[in-house]
Motif scaffolding. Structure first.
Motif, PDB file in Angstrom:
ATOM      1  N   MET A  45       0.787  -1.042  -0.008  1.00 13.56           N
ATOM      2  CA  MET A  45       0.139  -0.147  -0.063  1.00 13.56           C
ATOM      3  C   MET A  45       1.108   1.393  -0.173  1.00 13.56           C
ATOM      4  N   TYR A  46       2.052   1.259   0.800  1.00 17.02           N
ATOM      5  CA  TYR A  46       2.895   2.863   0.840  1.00 17.02           C
ATOM      6  C   TYR A  46       3.679   2.379  -0.478  1.00 17.02           C
ATOM      7  N   LEU A  47       4.050   1.599  -1.457  1.00 18.88           N
ATOM      8  CA  LEU A  47       3.925   1.413  -2.962  1.00 18.88           C
ATOM      9  C   LEU A  47       2.712   1.631  -3.594  1.00 18.88           C
ATOM     10  N   GLU A  48       2.176   1.680  -3.662  1.00 19.51           N
ATOM     11  CA  GLU A  48       0.975   1.945  -4.484  1.00 19.51           C
ATOM     12  C   GLU A  48       0.781   4.231  -4.202  1.00 19.51           C
ATOM     13  N   GLN A  49       0.598   3.825  -2.929  1.00 14.48           N
ATOM     14  CA  GLN A  49       0.569   5.378  -3.034  1.00 14.48           C
ATOM     15  C   GLN A  49       1.971   6.586  -3.329  1.00 14.48           C
ATOM     16  N   ALA A  50       2.837   6.270  -3.691  1.00 14.89           N
ATOM     17  CA  ALA A  50       4.456   6.368  -3.501  1.00 14.89           C
ATOM     18  C   ALA A  50       4.814   6.619  -4.906  1.00 14.89           C
ATOM     19  N   PRO A  51       4.042   8.642  -5.882  1.00 15.33           N
ATOM     20  CA  PRO A  51       4.565   8.571  -6.996  1.00 15.33           C
ATOM     21  C   PRO A  51       6.110   8.506  -7.739  1.00 15.33           C
ATOM     22  N   PHE A  52       6.727   8.970  -6.282  1.00 11.30           N
ATOM     23  CA  PHE A  52       8.172   9.327  -6.871  1.00 11.30           C
ATOM     24  C   PHE A  52       8.929   8.008  -6.546  1.00 11.30           C
ATOM     25  N   VAL A  53       8.896   6.738  -6.074  1.00 15.41           N
ATOM     26  CA  VAL A  53       9.204   5.776  -5.950  1.00 15.41           C
ATOM     27  C   VAL A  53       9.222   4.725  -7.268  1.00 15.41           C
ATOM     28  N   THR A  54      10.089   4.776  -7.649  1.00 16.39           N
ATOM     29  CA  THR A  54       9.779   3.035  -8.738  1.00 16.39           C
ATOM     30  C   THR A  54      11.178   3.040  -8.756  1.00 16.39           C
ATOM     31  N   GLY A  55      11.327   1.171  -9.002  1.00 15.92           N
ATOM     32  CA  GLY A  55      12.778   0.526  -9.203  1.00 15.92           C
ATOM     33  C   GLY A  55      13.045  -0.154  -7.495  1.00 15.92           C
ATOM     34  N   GLU A  56      11.893  -0.192  -6.568  1.00 12.16           N
ATOM     35  CA  GLU A  56      12.244   0.272  -5.777  1.00 12.16           C
ATOM     36  C   GLU A  56      12.118  -1.520  -4.908  1.00 12.16           C
ATOM     37  N   ILE A  57      13.474  -2.407  -4.389  1.00  7.52           N
ATOM     38  CA  ILE A  57      12.445  -3.712  -4.088  1.00  7.52           C
ATOM     39  C   ILE A  57      12.988  -3.288  -2.561  1.00  7.52           C
TER      40      ILE A  57
END
Length: 236
Positions: free
Chosen positions: A213-225
């Motif tokens: 859910m955090y990643l779903e709402q984090a528009p500046f986060v991509t490529g994160e493990i």
């Protein structure tokens, strides 16, 4: 229901983390296509259940078609379906190899390729893989070459896809769990499994759901493990 409601596809959705993710997305007013080998029809009009093996091309086609037909769009895909077989390397059989690669890699490839093609039409979307911290921190007590081979591939693919689609509005991330309390782990194993983590206990399914859910709402986060593993990836 408004056609503006977002739509998420969740694989491995019949129980455990997958079922918890279905609930979490519904709680956030997403409509959901829930996919699993054995899943019955949903009584919730905002959930479409698709029974099938994600390794099969026909299942991937049906999942995407149902999402578009019923809800008109695809905004998110959570690749949660997975098989884990812990065996010494030389004990793995051809059947083990085929089963793990089929679900963990082939299933990911087929459904993600089709989902991203739909996301491109809307100019945005989000894909999340569920991997494992064993990829980054092998443990002699848990022989897991097939998990490392396949889930490690998902981690690499996550970064590659994130860069390929970064300027097209599609984000791609992964959550890398430790050992999570779920129906696959009997209660009597919890103490021993918990001891494998630096924090001294297993994770909860809510820990993984919250990470997604955090990643779903984090528009500046991509490529994160994103490691949710009780410190395993940091060491012992």
């Amino acid at each position: 229901m408004s056609s503006e409601q977002k739509v998420a596809i969740i694989t491995g959705a019949s129980q455990g983390i997958g079922a918890a993710l279905v609930k979490a997305y519904r709680d956030r007013d997403y409509r959901v296509v829930a996919v699993a080998r054995s899943i019955g029809p949903s009584q919730d009009p905002g959930v479409v259940a698709v029974a099938g093996d994600v390794a099969d091309r026909e299942t991937a086609d049906r999942v995407i078609a149902e999402a578009v037909r019923r809800f008109g769009r695809i905004d998110s895909l959570v690749n949660n379906a997975g098989i884990f077989i812990a065996k010494p390397f030389t004990d793995y059989t051809e059947a083990d190899y085929a089963a793990v690669l089929g679900v963990n890699l082939t299933g990911f490839f087929r459904i993600t390729q089709r989902a991203i093609a739909e996301m491109e039409k809307r100019g945005g979307g989000h894909v999340v893989q569920i991997t494992t911290s064993l990829v980054d921190h092998a443990n002699s007590a848990v022989p897991s070459v097939l998990a490392s081979l396949t889930k490690g591939g998902l981690s690499a693919a996550t970064r590659s896809l994130a860069i390929e689609y970064a300027r097209r509005g599609i984000r791609v991330n992964a959550v890398s769990p430790g050992i999570i309390k779920s129906p696959m782990h009997p209660v009597e194993t919890h103490a021993a499994l918990g001891a494998l983590h630096p924090v001294g206990h297993m994770g909860e399914m809510s820990d993984i759901v919250d990470a997604v859910m955090y990643l779903e709402q984090a528009p500046f986060v991509t490529g994160e493990i994103l490691h949710v593993d009780g410190g395993q990836s940091a060491g012992h």
